[in-house]
Every structure is written in C-alpha cells, then in structure tokens.
Design a protein around this motif. Structure first.
Motif, PDB file in Angstrom:
ATOM      1  N   PRO A 159      53.111  41.084  64.536  1.00 38.14           N
ATOM      2  CA  PRO A 159      53.393  39.648  64.708  1.00 38.14           C
ATOM      3  C   PRO A 159      52.356  38.961  65.594  1.00 38.14           C
ATOM      4  O   PRO A 159      51.954  39.481  66.633  1.00 38.14           O
ATOM      5  N   GLY A 160      51.908  37.795  65.125  1.00 34.16           N
ATOM      6  CA  GLY A 160      50.943  37.016  65.880  1.00 34.16           C
ATOM      7  C   GLY A 160      49.499  37.332  65.579  1.00 34.16           C
ATOM      8  O   GLY A 160      48.599  36.640  66.043  1.00 34.16           O
ATOM      9  N   SER A 161      49.248  38.374  64.788  1.00 36.01           N
ATOM     10  CA  SER A 161      47.877  38.747  64.455  1.00 36.01           C
ATOM     11  C   SER A 161      47.609  38.451  62.985  1.00 36.01           C
ATOM     12  O   SER A 161      48.519  38.176  62.203  1.00 36.01           O
ATOM     13  N   THR A 162      46.335  38.491  62.614  1.00 37.06           N
ATOM     14  CA  THR A 162      45.947  38.209  61.236  1.00 37.06           C
ATOM     15  C   THR A 162      45.281  39.422  60.602  1.00 37.06           C
ATOM     16  O   THR A 162      44.683  40.250  61.277  1.00 37.06           O
ATOM     17  N   HIS A 163      45.415  39.475  59.286  1.00 29.92           N
ATOM     18  CA  HIS A 163      44.765  40.518  58.488  1.00 29.92           C
ATOM     19  C   HIS A 163      43.587  39.885  57.748  1.00 29.92           C
ATOM     20  O   HIS A 163      43.682  38.747  57.297  1.00 29.92           O
ATOM     21  N   GLN A 164      42.500  40.619  57.641  1.00 25.56           N
ATOM     22  CA  GLN A 164      41.322  40.100  56.948  1.00 25.56           C
ATOM     23  C   GLN A 164      41.454  40.361  55.447  1.00 25.56           C
ATOM     24  O   GLN A 164      41.203  41.458  54.965  1.00 25.56           O
ATOM     25  N   GLY A 165      41.912  39.348  54.713  1.00 20.56           N
ATOM     26  CA  GLY A 165      41.977  39.452  53.265  1.00 20.56           C
ATOM     27  C   GLY A 165      40.714  38.865  52.646  1.00 20.56           C
ATOM     28  O   GLY A 165      39.839  38.344  53.342  1.00 20.56           O
ATOM     29  N   TYR A 166      40.643  38.933  51.316  1.00 20.53           N
ATOM     30  CA  TYR A 166      39.434  38.466  50.643  1.00 20.53           C
ATOM     31  C   TYR A 166      39.791  37.733  49.352  1.00 20.53           C
ATOM     32  O   TYR A 166      40.666  38.153  48.596  1.00 20.53           O
ATOM     33  N   HIS A 167      39.093  36.613  49.144  1.00 20.95           N
ATOM     34  CA  HIS A 167      39.106  35.934  47.847  1.00 20.95           C
ATOM     35  C   HIS A 167      37.904  36.451  47.053  1.00 20.95           C
ATOM     36  O   HIS A 167      36.756  36.265  47.459  1.00 20.95           O
ATOM     37  N   TRP A 168      38.175  37.113  45.937  1.00 20.66           N
ATOM     38  CA  TRP A 168      37.121  37.538  45.020  1.00 20.66           C
ATOM     39  C   TRP A 168      36.970  36.456  43.972  1.00 20.66           C
ATOM     40  O   TRP A 168      37.947  36.046  43.337  1.00 20.66           O
ATOM     41  N   VAL A 169      35.754  35.980  43.784  1.00 18.50           N
ATOM     42  CA  VAL A 169      35.510  34.793  42.948  1.00 18.50           C
ATOM     43  C   VAL A 169      34.618  35.165  41.766  1.00 18.50           C
ATOM     44  O   VAL A 169      33.617  35.878  41.931  1.00 18.50           O
ATOM     45  N   TYR A 170      34.990  34.669  40.575  1.00 15.13           N
ATOM     46  CA  TYR A 170      34.246  34.957  39.348  1.00 15.13           C
ATOM     47  C   TYR A 170      33.960  33.642  38.627  1.00 15.13           C
ATOM     48  O   TYR A 170      34.876  32.846  38.399  1.00 15.13           O
ATOM     49  N   HIS A 171      32.704  33.443  38.275  1.00 16.36           N
ATOM     50  CA  HIS A 171      32.259  32.165  37.710  1.00 16.36           C
ATOM     51  C   HIS A 171      31.542  32.405  36.393  1.00 16.36           C
ATOM     52  O   HIS A 171      30.694  33.298  36.291  1.00 16.36           O
ATOM     53  N   SER A 172      31.902  31.627  35.384  1.00 14.54           N
ATOM     54  CA  SER A 172      31.218  31.681  34.088  1.00 14.54           C
ATOM     55  C   SER A 172      30.369  30.427  33.930  1.00 14.54           C
ATOM     56  O   SER A 172      30.910  29.329  33.738  1.00 14.54           O
ATOM     57  N   PRO A 173      29.025  30.550  34.009  1.00 19.44           N
ATOM     58  CA  PRO A 173      28.180  29.358  33.842  1.00 19.44           C
ATOM     59  C   PRO A 173      28.323  28.725  32.468  1.00 19.44           C
ATOM     60  O   PRO A 173      28.247  27.498  32.340  1.00 19.44           O
ATOM     61  N   GLU A 174      28.536  29.531  31.438  1.00 23.62           N
ATOM     62  CA  GLU A 174      28.640  28.979  30.079  1.00 23.62           C
ATOM     63  C   GLU A 174      29.936  28.210  29.886  1.00 23.62           C
ATOM     64  O   GLU A 174      29.946  27.130  29.289  1.00 23.62           O
ATOM     65  N   ARG A 175      31.053  28.751  30.371  1.00 29.19           N
ATOM     66  CA  ARG A 175      32.355  28.100  30.191  1.00 29.19           C
ATOM     67  C   ARG A 175      32.624  27.035  31.251  1.00 29.19           C
ATOM     68  O   ARG A 175      33.631  26.317  31.155  1.00 29.19           O
ATOM     69  N   LYS A 176      31.782  26.952  32.266  1.00 25.54           N
ATOM     70  CA  LYS A 176      32.023  26.043  33.398  1.00 25.54           C
ATOM     71  C   LYS A 176      33.429  26.258  33.954  1.00 25.54           C
ATOM     72  O   LYS A 176      34.240  25.331  34.081  1.00 25.54           O
ATOM     73  N   ALA A 177      33.704  27.520  34.259  1.00 24.90           N
ATOM     74  CA  ALA A 177      35.017  27.901  34.769  1.00 24.90           C
ATOM     75  C   ALA A 177      34.842  28.877  35.921  1.00 24.90           C
ATOM     76  O   ALA A 177      33.907  29.683  35.925  1.00 24.90           O
ATOM     77  N   VAL A 178      35.751  28.811  36.890  1.00 24.91           N
ATOM     78  CA  VAL A 178      35.726  29.722  38.028  1.00 24.91           C
ATOM     79  C   VAL A 178      37.162  30.071  38.379  1.00 24.91           C
ATOM     80  O   VAL A 178      38.062  29.229  38.263  1.00 24.91           O
ATOM     81  N   PHE A 179      37.394  31.321  38.745  1.00 29.46           N
ATOM     82  CA  PHE A 179      38.730  31.686  39.207  1.00 29.46           C
ATOM     83  C   PHE A 179      38.634  32.577  40.438  1.00 29.46           C
ATOM     84  O   PHE A 179      37.694  33.343  40.596  1.00 29.46           O
ATOM     85  N   PHE A 180      39.630  32.421  41.320  1.00 26.91           N
ATOM     86  CA  PHE A 180      39.735  33.186  42.554  1.00 26.91           C
ATOM     87  C   PHE A 180      40.811  34.252  42.371  1.00 26.91           C
ATOM     88  O   PHE A 180      41.850  33.995  41.751  1.00 26.91           O
ATOM     89  N   ASP A 181      40.564  35.409  42.932  1.00 22.09           N
ATOM     90  CA  ASP A 181      41.547  36.496  42.903  1.00 22.09           C
ATOM     91  C   ASP A 181      41.689  37.030  44.323  1.00 22.09           C
ATOM     92  O   ASP A 181      40.738  37.586  44.875  1.00 22.09           O
ATOM     93  N   TYR A 182      42.881  36.867  44.909  1.00 16.35           N
ATOM     94  CA  TYR A 182      43.080  37.339  46.288  1.00 16.35           C
ATOM     95  C   TYR A 182      43.428  38.816  46.301  1.00 16.35           C
ATOM     96  O   TYR A 182      44.210  39.301  45.476  1.00 16.35           O
ATOM     97  N   ASN A 183      42.832  39.533  47.259  1.00 13.33           N
ATOM     98  CA  ASN A 183      43.143  40.937  47.465  1.00 13.33           C
ATOM     99  C   ASN A 183      43.106  41.225  48.964  1.00 13.33           C
ATOM    100  O   ASN A 183      42.291  40.652  49.690  1.00 13.33           O
ATOM    101  N   GLU A 184      43.960  42.109  49.398  1.00 11.20           N
ATOM    102  CA  GLU A 184      44.017  42.433  50.819  1.00 11.20           C
ATOM    103  C   GLU A 184      42.802  43.224  51.282  1.00 11.20           C
ATOM    104  O   GLU A 184      42.544  43.323  52.483  1.00 11.20           O
TER     105      GLU A 184
END
Length: 490
Positions: free
Chosen positions: A244-269
């Motif tokens: 309690p009171g502390s934080t965990h270092q999680g990560y947003h993994w990001v994937y981008h398609s230049p052709e589709r002009k789309a990006v999505f984030f995937d959170y993982n601990e």
C-alpha cells in the motif's frame, strides 16, 4: 631481500600503478563525456537533426575575411535597419458558425441608401457547459381499449445511466487526450453548477471501456494484418495492492501500422519478452523496433522479420559529438544524407521509393558500413558515448539497412515514438494509474485517441458518434466505426 627481488617488486608496483592510472583516465574521460552531454542538454540545442557548420556558408568560393581585412563599419546615419516581416494573420475557418451582428449608424436620416458594408470578424469562445437531454415518450391508448402504445427507449451508452455519449466522450478526451486528471475535471464540471463525484466519473470511464472493447479488438486485428508494424514501449507507474502506498512499474507496449494509420496500446505489468510474444503470436510480417532485447528471439507461430531504427543510431552518435567530434560528425553527416533522400521520396509510391533508395541510399550505407568496421577498437572505450554508438551500429547494421528492401518500410521508429508522447504528458499530470485494470482501460482509450490523431479526426466528434451507435451496431460491421473507416452519421 636481494636487489633483484627489490627490482621485481618495484616493477610490479609500477605496473599496478600504470593500470590504476589508465583506469582512472578512462573514468575521467567517461565523466567528462557525461558532463559535456548534460551541459548540452541543459543549455544547448536538443534537436537530434545534425547540421554541419560548413553547410551554413553559401559555397560561393568567397574566402573568409580576417579581422584586419574586414571593411570599416558604416556611419550610423547610413546603416539601414532590416525590414522586419509583419506577422501574417491566419484566416478564420469558414466552417465555424457565425453569429451576425449588424450595427447601423446612430441618428440615421430618412431616405439614406445602403451602398456597401464593412465586415470585421473576431473569434469568440463559449466555455463548455452541461445541458440535459430530456427524452419524452408519450403514451397512447389504442381505440376499443386494445391497449397502450409507447415508443421504444433509444439505446444509451450506459443502460439506465444518466451520462450521455457526449459527456462520456468529453471525459475520455479530457483525460486521455488533454491529460486532465479527474479531480480537475470534477472542478471544471462544478462550474456548471453540477457536482459529480470522482468515483462516478471513474465508473463512467469503466463503462465506456467495456462498450468500446470489442472495437479495440477489431482495431488490433486489422493493425496486425497490415504485415508491417512498428513497436515500442513506455513505463507507467501503477498503484499496487501488494505494498500500500507504493507503485509498480508497468508498461504500455505500443504497435503502429503506418499503412493503416492505426496505433494500439497494450498494457502489461512486465517489460519481459512475454508481453510482445502474446500480442504477436499470430503476426506475419515485419516488426520495426529500437533494438530492445525483449523483441529478440520471440517464440511466435510465424517467423517475424526485425528491422531497426536509424534515429536511434543517430541519437548515439549525436551524444558522442562533444567528445569525439571527428567520428561523430562523419556518421551524422552520412545519416543526414540518408534522411535527405527520405524527404525527397515522401510523396512517392512504394515502388518508386524502393528504387530511389537502391540507387542513392544503398551506396551511402555501404560506404558507412566499410567505415564502421575499419575503425580502431583500441581507441573506442566500450562505455563511452562513441563506443556505445559503434556497438549499436555494428550489432544492428543489417537490421538498420533493411528499410531499403521495401518501399513501405520507414527509415526509423519515430512515428510510433510520437504516439507515446501523450502517455509521458499524462504521467506529469496524473502521476500514476490507480490499478492494473485502470492502466488497461487507459491503454484502450489511448489507442483510439492516437488513431484519431493519425487520421486528423476530432476525437470528441468520433467518440460521441461511436458511443451513440455501438449499442445497436452489428458485430460483423464493427470495422466501419474505426477512425480510419469512420463516416459520421447524419
């Protein structure tokens, strides 16, 4: 002790001192490099683009004048000031609504005839305000006591909820595009005489997440089907129940398609290899990254071709410029030539771009490769900035050069890095995510905010329309609502 033993002892002591001095000299050089780099970050330019000082001259063959040969300054009376360019006022967009205000002259005489008019426009602003959508459904008694009829209740984003699509969209955009924490948003809404608890706002965001999750899954699938994606990751502090009171270092993994002009984030601990393996297990194609080890040797159902990022190689040499200017300048000038070619072929199709790269970029890369492998390793401290630059370039050279093999590939990973910037801004404002589930919800909404930006779409308009349509939209036609395919409903 004999004289010979004394000599051997002295020699051993001298050798130890020489090694100690050499080690200290290396440490001093490394510290000097770090100090020079920190000074430049604090007081110098931060742009990664390299500009050769020799290119600032016009190249007209005019020799630089010495102080003695410089002409005498003109008298003050004859010195002419340079004409400053006046700022050009940008026109007000024609599609903005106009409120016309006509002002006639006072005490206008009878019989005057209008011969023209002067028109002036000023931009005005009405602060965001809440309003109530009141749905009234009259009941009608059928003739002959056949019963009562009433219109069906229109579908709402949150069934039996009192938050409409426009308010939900405003909250999502304010938090994940404008980086306003919920407590500040609560204060903004309070100025409209409406008090909404922060817990209520949180529950609305959760409901929004559940509603758009199927659309997110559709976007992930279409992005990965493009066959060429760029990947990166960024940390996000997350409150944890374990301590309690502390934080965990999680990560947003990001994937981008230049052709589709789309990006999505995937959170993982974790930042481990399992995170991209899970997302990319069925991916077929090419993945462009910065060379992070988590993407290497992934166990997936199909072999993934990896290409590297030239901007990262440039970044390493740029850091080394203060302490090893000769070698850094050569590498940066060659990379500058490669980027100049890329700017020339921005508007070309993939086939034309690949042809230009093979004719002009490949020879530069071959020359640079030869130079990289002919440098003396004895004069490269592994931990120095120039040593790290050479290590990165040599280790990833084949992957750095692969962008020339296909016109759809980009020279660097900068587009996906740009999509991560909102997360960095958010960290400065709301500091951390409240839970791992909250971070996953943020990843989904960040994905749509980023994709709207890539397609030059107003995220508020898109989300308001989509939240109104999703409850009744067919599951097999979800792709119609993705930002890249979206047509607003009349």
């Amino acid at each position: 002790m004999s004289q010979e033993q004394d000599i051997q002892t002295l020699i051993r002591i001298c050798n130890q001192q020489e090694k100690q001095i050499e080690s200290q000299e290396k440490s001093i050089r490394l510290l000097e490099e770090q100090l020079a780099y920190m000074k430049r970050m604090m007081f110098g330019k931060k742009s990664e683009r390299f500009v050769d000082p020799n290119q600032l001259s016009l190249g007209l063959g005019i020799e630089e004048t010495t102080p003695e040969a410089q002409p005498e300054p003109l008298p003050k009376e004859t010195v002419q000031k340079k004409n400053k360019k006046r700022p050009v006022r940008q026109p007000i967009p024609k599609d903005l609504p106009r409120v016309i205000e006509i002002i006639d002259p006072e005490n206008l005489l009878e019989g005057c005839k209008k011969i023209g008019e002067e028109v002036s426009e000023t931009l005005e602003y009405t602060p965001g305000r809440l309003w109530v959508r009141k749905i009234v459904r009259p009941k009608y008694a059928l003739p002959n006591e056949a019963g009562v009829v009433i219109a069906d209740m229109p579908s709402l984003p949150i069934p039996k909820g009192n938050a409409g699509a426009s308010l939900l969209a405003h909250i999502a955009v304010a938090k994940f595009a404008d980086h306003i924490p919920f407590y500040r948003l609560q204060g903004i809404l309070k100025r409209s005489k409406v008090t909404i608890a922060e817990s209520t706002i949180n529950s609305w965001v959760t409901a929004t997440f559940k509603l758009i999750s199927p659309l997110y899954d559709c976007m992930v699938k279409q992005t990965l089907e493009s066959g060429y994606v760029q990947g990166d990751e960024t940390p996000i502090p997350v409150l944890t129940d374990k301590k309690p009171g502390s934080t965990h270092q999680g990560y947003h993994w990001v994937y981008h398609s230049p052709e589709r002009k789309a990006v999505f984030f995937d959170y993982n601990e974790s930042r481990g290899r399992a995170a991209p393996e899970n997302i990319l297990k069925d991916f077929k194609g090419t993945l462009q990254t910065d060379g992070y080890v988590g993407y290497l040797d992934m166990k997936t159902n199909h072999k993934i071709e990896l290409i590297a990022c030239m901007a990262h190689a440039r970044r390493y040499f740029e850091k080394a410029f203060d302490n090893d200017p000769d070698r850094a300048k050569y590498a940066l000038s060659k990379i500058q030539e490669l980027y100049a070619i890329e700017r020339e072929c921005e508007k070309m199709n993939n086939q034309q771009r690949m042809l230009m790269r093979s004719e002009r970029s490949v020879p530069i890369l071959q020359e640079m490769k030869k130079w990289l492998w002919h440098q003396d390793n004895l004069h490269l401290l592994p931990k120095s900035y120039i040593g790290k630059a050479f290590t990165y370039a040599r280790n990833f050279w084949e992957k750095l050069s692969k962008y020339t093999q296909n016109g759809k590939y980009r020279i660097d990973n900068n587009p996906v890095e740009n999509t991560i910037r909102p997360v960095a801004l958010g960290r400065k404002n709301y500091l951390f995510a409240g839970s791992h589930q909250g971070a996953k919800r943020a990843a989904v909404i960040y994905s749509f905010m980023g994709t709207c930006k890539l397609n030059n779409i107003d995220p508020y308009e898109w989300m308001t329309d989509v939240l109104n349509r999703l409850p009744d939209h067919k599951a097999n036609k979800l792709h119609e609502l993705l930002p890249g395919n979206w047509n607003p409903r009349a």
